[in-house]
Design an enzyme around this catalytic site. Structure first.
Site, short mmCIF file in Angstrom:
data_model
loop_
_atom_site.label_atom_id
_atom_site.label_comp_id
_atom_site.label_asym_id
_atom_site.label_seq_id
_atom_site.Cartn_x
_atom_site.Cartn_y
_atom_site.Cartn_z
N GLY A 38 16.17 -6.84 -7.06
CA GLY A 38 15.51 -5.70 -6.45
C GLY A 38 14.73 -6.06 -5.21
CB ILE A 40 9.79 -8.43 -1.29
CG1 ILE A 40 10.17 -9.89 -1.04
CG2 ILE A 40 8.29 -8.25 -1.15
CD1 ILE A 40 9.52 -10.88 -1.98
CB CYS A 41 10.43 -3.13 -2.19
SG CYS A 41 9.75 -1.47 -2.43
CE LYS A 50 2.12 1.49 -1.42
NZ LYS A 50 2.36 0.05 -1.34
N GLY A 185 -5.94 -9.37 9.75
CA GLY A 185 -4.86 -8.45 10.07
C GLY A 185 -5.10 -7.10 9.43
CB SER A 186 -6.39 -4.02 10.48
OG SER A 186 -5.97 -3.64 11.79
N GLY A 190 -2.53 -5.60 5.20
CA GLY A 190 -3.91 -6.02 5.24
C GLY A 190 -4.87 -4.92 4.84
CG HIS A 325 11.02 4.40 4.11
ND1 HIS A 325 9.85 3.83 3.70
CD2 HIS A 325 10.78 4.86 5.37
CE1 HIS A 325 8.92 3.94 4.67
NE2 HIS A 325 9.48 4.55 5.69
CG HIS A 449 -3.50 29.80 -0.09
ND1 HIS A 449 -4.35 29.05 0.68
CD2 HIS A 449 -4.29 30.57 -0.88
CE1 HIS A 449 -5.60 29.35 0.38
NE2 HIS A 449 -5.60 30.29 -0.57
#
Length: 470
Positions: A38, A40-41, A50, A185-186, A190, A325, A449
């Site tokens: 699969g 690295i993801c 996540k 690193g941002s 990061g 993706h 809404h």
């Protein structure tokens, strides 16, 4: 010697999606993998990260439970349990990829692959083969797709040591919460880890060499995100670089050179090096075959073709944007072109980017700066979350949707969002761009809404002076 229509090196998002699509088209397919089924993801990237961020989010809301009229006293953080949950999800995802490949009758080969010549791949045996995978050997294929992904970039003086200086691998499996953390690193990696550790209580300092946090994002969105990060207690140093690191027994002293030339010492328990990734192009035989490589990635056209007939590349190893993706779509296009279906080449401007920090950031298309540099006359709409009932009800009133249109044609050039759940909203603008939608169609689209997605509609209206709720 086994023969295939397509042999794919790497089982990550690009590789496994390409393999399944090829199998759907009736082609005989094999996939070679050497480490993570699969890629690295699902194992060390998107998905387990996540899971960590979800734990941090839950903790954040529990800490602020009183804001919602809920009593929840003295919440605590169990790092081993958080890591265990994340690793369990990673294992589940990896097993799922293996199941999908077998379901689609894709041959799975374990080992290290080298392209000996066009149409010929040698696979060297290595340990760790999952049950049911084919042994290493020599294979032939009409088409060879390189989908070997990328690895963390290493800068001199910031070499990871797995103890004091981490890459994203070590950052996902901490044994304990570092009290003081320095993130170099941002970019997406990061800032996501900075957000995760800060939410759990670490003192976090982010050092970024560019003039804005998250440098690829629209400046206005990045500035708003920076304010939220700092409000949460994160310290951010822009136009700064780590000049040196001095390691102690269990801490690091970093000398940071600031914009004005002055230097500042920062003592941290751990350092995360998040300075980008580089493609895994080595030891594949590419140089000997004359495959063109630039800046550490394989050069391809919009359909994955390299300059050498019969050899293709997709995903991170084929260059930016280095996103799962993008790899998946690239793999599908590549295989469909091989099968003679004449797909449209990839338009990288229509690939969304998502950063799952707190607040979330999502974007697609041109930033305001890039659109101006391209010579467009612009109409720009902005709508803040404070004007949206659902966002206020959620307790998430700080956010912004920004849309950028070509003033002459009404074409949507870009969309940039910061705030709660914007990573789930950006696809609406992606679909609009794919369909070449103008502001007129978006204005006449009915949004439900109450939803936060109404901010998207209002942003479009605002670009043409028609916003209702602000």
């Amino acid at each position: 010697m086994s023969q295939y229509d397509i042999l794919i090196i790497g089982s990550g998002p690009g590789g496994y999606v390409a393999a399944i699509r090829a199998a759907q088209l009736g082609l005989k397919v094999g996939v070679v993998e050497r480490a993570h089924v699969g890629g690295i993801c699902p194992n060390w990237g998107c998905i387990p990260a996540k899971a960590l961020l979800r734990s941090a989010e839950i903790f954040h809301y529990i800490e602020h439970a009183a804001d919602y009229g809920i009593k929840a006293e003295k919440p605590g953080v169990d790092i081993p349990a958080i890591v265990k949950r994340s690793r369990g999800i990673a294992q589940q995802m990896s097993q799922g990829v293996g199941f999908l490949l077998k379901k689609n009758k894709v041959d799975l080969i374990w080992g290290e692959a080298t392209i000996a010549a066009p149409g010929k791949v040698k696979v060297k045996a290595i340990d760790g083969a999952p049950k049911g995978w084919l042994p290493a050997g020599d294979f032939e294929a009409k088409h060879i797709i390189v989908a070997t992904g990328a690895r963390p970039r290493v800068l001199p003086g910031l070499e990871p040591d797995k103890k004091l200086v981490w890459t994203y691998f070590e950052s996902m499996v901490p044994e304990a919460l570092p009290k003081r953390l320095l993130v170099v690193g941002s970019g997406a990696i990061g800032i996501e880890f900075a957000s995760f550790y800060r939410a759990l209580g670490s003192e976090v300092t982010v050092v970024e060499v560019m003039s804005q946090v998250m440098p690829v994002e629209d400046h206005e969105i990045a500035d708003l995100a920076k304010k939220r990060f700092e409000k949460a207690g994160m310290k951010i140093l822009l136009e700064a670089k780590v000049a040196s690191l001095k390691k102690g027994a269990n801490e690091v002293t970093a000398t940071v050179e600031l914009k004005d030339g002055s230097k500042q010492e920062i003592v941290a328990d751990r350092v995360i090096s998040a300075v980008g990734v580089v493609g895994n192009v080595e030891n594949l035989g590419l140089e000997g075959l004359g495959v063109k490589i630039e800046r550490g990635t394989i050069v391809t056209d919009g359909l994955g073709r390299t300059n050498v007939p019969g050899i293709y590349a997709i995903g991170d190893v084929a260059g930016p944007p280095m996103l799962a993706h993008k790899a998946e779509h690239e793999g599908t296009l590549c295989v469909e072109a091989i099968a003679g279906l004449h797909p449209h080449p990839m338009d990288k401007l229509q690939i969304p980017g998502c950063t799952y920090c707190h607040p979330q950031v999502a974007s697609v298309g041109l930033t305001e700066k890039k659109a101006k540099e391209a010579g467009y006359e612009l109409k720009i709409g902005r709508f803040p979350f404070i004007g949206n009932g659902k966002a206020v009800a959620l307790g998430e009133p700080e956010g912004l949707v920004k849309t950028i249109f070509d003033a002459k044609t009404g074409r949507l050039l870009g969309a940039h969002l910061v705030g709660a759940e914007v990573t789930e909203m950006i696809q609406g603008f992606v679909v609009a761009m794919q369909l070449e939608t103008t502001e007129e169609e978006l204005m006449h689209t009915v949004f439900p809404h109450p939803t936060v997605s109404e901010t998207m509609h209002e942003s479009v209206l605002a670009a043409y002076g028609r916003a209702i709720h602000i």
